[in-house]
Write a protein that holds these residues in place. Structure first.
Motif, short mmCIF file in Angstrom:
data_model
loop_
_atom_site.label_atom_id
_atom_site.label_comp_id
_atom_site.label_asym_id
_atom_site.label_seq_id
_atom_site.Cartn_x
_atom_site.Cartn_y
_atom_site.Cartn_z
N MET A 84 0.82 -1.21 0.00
CA MET A 84 0.00 0.00 0.00
C MET A 84 0.85 1.26 0.00
N SER A 85 0.45 2.23 -0.79
CA SER A 85 1.20 3.48 -0.92
C SER A 85 1.31 4.20 0.41
N ARG A 86 0.22 4.16 1.20
CA ARG A 86 0.19 4.91 2.46
C ARG A 86 1.03 4.28 3.55
N THR A 87 1.45 3.03 3.38
CA THR A 87 2.17 2.33 4.45
C THR A 87 3.53 1.76 4.03
N MET A 88 3.83 1.77 2.75
CA MET A 88 5.05 1.10 2.28
C MET A 88 6.34 1.76 2.79
N LYS A 89 6.24 3.00 3.30
CA LYS A 89 7.43 3.68 3.82
C LYS A 89 7.53 3.60 5.34
N ARG A 90 6.72 2.74 5.93
CA ARG A 90 6.81 2.55 7.37
C ARG A 90 8.15 1.87 7.73
N PRO A 91 8.56 1.92 8.99
CA PRO A 91 9.88 1.42 9.37
C PRO A 91 10.17 -0.04 9.03
N ILE A 92 9.18 -0.93 9.23
CA ILE A 92 9.45 -2.35 8.98
C ILE A 92 9.52 -2.67 7.49
N PRO A 93 8.57 -2.24 6.66
CA PRO A 93 8.68 -2.52 5.22
C PRO A 93 9.95 -1.96 4.58
N THR A 94 10.43 -0.83 5.07
CA THR A 94 11.63 -0.22 4.49
C THR A 94 12.91 -0.81 5.06
N GLY A 95 12.80 -1.62 6.11
CA GLY A 95 13.98 -2.23 6.71
C GLY A 95 14.71 -1.35 7.70
N ARG A 96 14.13 -0.17 8.01
CA ARG A 96 14.78 0.71 8.99
C ARG A 96 14.73 0.12 10.39
N VAL A 97 13.73 -0.72 10.63
CA VAL A 97 13.62 -1.46 11.88
C VAL A 97 13.31 -2.90 11.54
N SER A 98 14.03 -3.83 12.12
CA SER A 98 13.78 -5.25 11.84
C SER A 98 12.57 -5.73 12.64
N VAL A 99 12.03 -6.87 12.25
CA VAL A 99 10.89 -7.45 12.97
C VAL A 99 11.30 -7.76 14.41
N ARG A 100 12.50 -8.25 14.59
CA ARG A 100 12.99 -8.57 15.94
C ARG A 100 13.08 -7.31 16.79
N GLU A 101 13.61 -6.23 16.23
CA GLU A 101 13.71 -4.97 16.95
C GLU A 101 12.33 -4.43 17.30
N ALA A 102 11.41 -4.49 16.34
CA ALA A 102 10.05 -3.99 16.57
C ALA A 102 9.34 -4.81 17.65
N THR A 103 9.55 -6.13 17.62
CA THR A 103 8.92 -7.01 18.62
C THR A 103 9.44 -6.69 20.02
N LEU A 104 10.75 -6.54 20.14
CA LEU A 104 11.36 -6.19 21.43
C LEU A 104 10.85 -4.84 21.91
N PHE A 105 10.75 -3.88 21.01
CA PHE A 105 10.26 -2.55 21.35
C PHE A 105 8.81 -2.60 21.84
N ALA A 106 7.96 -3.38 21.16
CA ALA A 106 6.56 -3.52 21.56
C ALA A 106 6.45 -4.16 22.94
N ILE A 107 7.27 -5.18 23.19
CA ILE A 107 7.24 -5.86 24.49
C ILE A 107 7.65 -4.91 25.61
N ILE A 108 8.71 -4.14 25.37
CA ILE A 108 9.17 -3.17 26.38
C ILE A 108 8.09 -2.14 26.69
N CYS A 109 7.47 -1.60 25.63
CA CYS A 109 6.40 -0.61 25.81
C CYS A 109 5.23 -1.20 26.58
N LEU A 110 4.88 -2.45 26.28
CA LEU A 110 3.77 -3.11 26.98
C LEU A 110 4.10 -3.30 28.46
N ILE A 111 5.31 -3.78 28.73
CA ILE A 111 5.72 -4.02 30.12
C ILE A 111 5.68 -2.72 30.93
N ILE A 112 6.24 -1.65 30.35
CA ILE A 112 6.25 -0.35 31.05
C ILE A 112 4.83 0.15 31.26
#
Length: 299
Positions: A84-112
């Motif tokens: 999708m044009s509106r989402t293709m430049k998001r961090p994960i599709p562009t590779g700026r953030v890996s799935v592993r990094e995003a998963t760890l980030f989400a877990i940390i935010c949830l825990i906090i």
């Protein structure tokens, strides 16, 4: 010396880009709206007896909970976001953030988030926060490719923030709390459908089916948007009717509701993207204006 300066500049540039990417994962604007709705519910229930530490921490906890849910959403939909044009430049599709990094980030935010809510609110608030996250991330997100039932499911976590704020202040669910939940719940439908109308071509690329009436941008969908918007007019009067707020906010809610409802006639008549855009922007204006009016006019 020069080499060291260049390395330092490169480090800070990369750190800045990485930080920006993580902020994008949080969907900051959406998370701020969620945080504001939590604060609104708390402020309305507190009726002048505001514990500012609790309010601030509730707002922060709500922001992080919403951000983590948005991050999980992007992890699950990463392959569809590429289409999708509106989402293709998001961090994960562009590779700026890996799935592993995003998963760890989400877990940390949830825990906090859950730690903050556990310490500064009450068990019911924490439980409903968990329900909200699960519904949005793991039920609503996959249902978007199934059919418009996703909008109904998504409207529940979308309407929970003011209820969470109310419960954080009172520790219980009351009819007043369900009124503010109901207003935000009904608001979700014209809001979601207007967005889906505007983004329909993009959504089809990913197989998302959010519009009602068979997923068409047609008269039936326009009528449903109109009907749900119309329901907001009498619903906006209920806080005053049950003594939560006063007459002034009832007038503001009515004026905003009528103005919002008036936007739907253009969509009914023309069915064009511009009319749907006006409804979408109208929905973004309606909710905070009405909520601020309720706060200023609480009894």
């Amino acid at each position: 010396m020069i080499s060291g300066q260049i390395q330092t500049i490169s480090f800070f540039s990369l750190a800045g880009l990485k930080t920006k990417s993580y902020l994008e994962l949080l969907k900051v604007r959406l998370s701020m709206l969620v945080a504001f709705s939590c604060a609104f519910g708390y402020g309305l229930a507190a009726k002048g007896n505001v514990n500012w530490v609790t309010l601030i921490m509730l707002t922060l906890g709500g922001f992080l909970l919403s951000g983590a849910s948005g991050c999980i959403n992007q992890i699950i939909e990463r392959d569809f976001d590429k289409l999708m044009s509106r989402t293709m430049k998001r961090p994960i599709p562009t590779g700026r953030v890996s799935v592993r990094e995003a998963t760890l980030f989400a877990i940390i935010c949830l825990i906090i988030s859950f730690f903050i809510l556990s310490v500064f609110t009450n068990p019911l608030t924490v439980v409903l926060s968990l329900v909200s996250m699960v519904l949005y991330s793991f039920v609503y997100t996959p249902l978007k490719r199934v059919g418009p039932v996703a909008v109904f499911v998504g409207a529940i976590p979308g309407a929970l923030p003011p209820l969470l704020g109310w419960i954080a202040a009172t520790g219980s669910v009351s009819h007043e709390a369900m009124i503010i939940f109901g207003i935000q719940f009904i608001w979700q439908f014209p809001h979601f459908w207007a967005i889906a109308w505007v983004a329909d071509d993009d959504y089809k690329k990913a197989g998302f089916k959010l519009l009602p009436s068979g997923g068409g941008k047609d008269l039936n969908t326009a009528i449903q948007i109109m009907v749900y918007t119309m329901f907001l007019i009498p619903l906006g009067l209920l806080p005053a009717r049950f003594g939560v707020t006063g007459l002034n906010s009832a007038i503001v809610a009515t004026v905003c509701g009528v103005a919002f409802f008036a936007q739907t006639f253009s969509l009914l008549k023309t069915g064009d993207r511009q009319s749907a855009l006006r409804i979408m922007f109208g929905s973004f204006l309606y909710l905070p204006i009405v909520q601020i009016a309720y706060l200023l006019d609480k009894v």
